[in-house]
Scaffold this active site. Sequence first.
Site, short mmCIF file in Angstrom:
data_model
loop_
_atom_site.label_atom_id
_atom_site.label_comp_id
_atom_site.label_asym_id
_atom_site.label_seq_id
_atom_site.Cartn_x
_atom_site.Cartn_y
_atom_site.Cartn_z
N ASP A 7 0.86 -1.18 0.00
CA ASP A 7 0.00 0.00 0.00
C ASP A 7 0.89 1.23 0.00
O ASP A 7 2.05 1.17 0.43
CB ASP A 7 -0.91 0.01 1.24
N GLU A 9 0.98 5.74 0.52
CA GLU A 9 0.35 7.01 0.88
C GLU A 9 1.02 8.09 0.03
O GLU A 9 2.21 7.98 -0.29
CB GLU A 9 0.51 7.32 2.37
N GLU A 52 -5.63 18.40 2.75
CA GLU A 52 -6.59 17.29 2.61
C GLU A 52 -5.89 15.94 2.60
O GLU A 52 -6.42 14.94 3.10
CB GLU A 52 -7.44 17.46 1.35
N HIS A 150 -5.06 6.42 7.81
CA HIS A 150 -4.44 5.54 6.82
C HIS A 150 -2.94 5.48 7.09
O HIS A 150 -2.31 6.48 7.41
CB HIS A 150 -4.67 6.06 5.40
N ASP A 155 -2.20 -0.63 6.62
CA ASP A 155 -3.21 -1.00 5.62
C ASP A 155 -2.79 -2.24 4.84
O ASP A 155 -3.63 -3.06 4.46
CB ASP A 155 -3.45 0.16 4.66
#
Length: 226
Positions: A7, A9, A52, A150, A155
């Site tokens: 995963d 980010e 965000e 997250h 994850d």
Amino acid sequence: MREIIFDTETTGLDPQRGDRMVEIGCIEMVNRVATGRTFHAYFNPERNMPAEAEAVHGLSEAFLADKPKFAERAAELIAFIEDSPLIAHNAGFDFGFLNAEMTICGLDIVSRDRMVDTVAIARTRHPGAKLSLDALCTRYGIDRSHRTKHGALLDAELLAQVYVELRGGRQIGLELAADRRKEIVTVMTVRTDRVFRPARPHAASEAELAAHAEFIQTLKAPLWST
């Protein structure tokens, strides 16, 4: 079979518009069992962190400022993933960022032939259902209470459990290999060396027939007399 669950980010949604990877987490699995080997890294994206995006993963510009650039750990990452299949949730997104970073470094991109998308698998198994990682964890009873934001490695760990369930749970042995099928065929083959014995006599005796006839006479309006 060796597989890598991973995963990422990022600073945003589109590497073509300058968004960068800031974290990657990889879990090694062999025959769909986690081996305990992982690869985890944070990266300095060399750009600002939109509010965000930070709200999603909690990685600030200040936290990432002293982290290595992707190029500094690319060789280590490539050595870890080797040529194994790469499993991710909405894998096109993660592959897009991984290959964008590879391109920036002047390295060969990772072939999408190696890509396994758990969203696509889940859509086939559970049509019409919610397919987010959270939703699948709930469906399969996987504890995610420690997931407040997250995180790539966290994850990936959750996804590894989801992936096992999507592939049929721990009953991996039911996916029969060719040699196993041969064993079963052998077991089910009719034996020709058995000694078959004739059936034992089981006709009713005269006394039993008389007792049955007497019982029939006691029945009132039996169905066969209508």
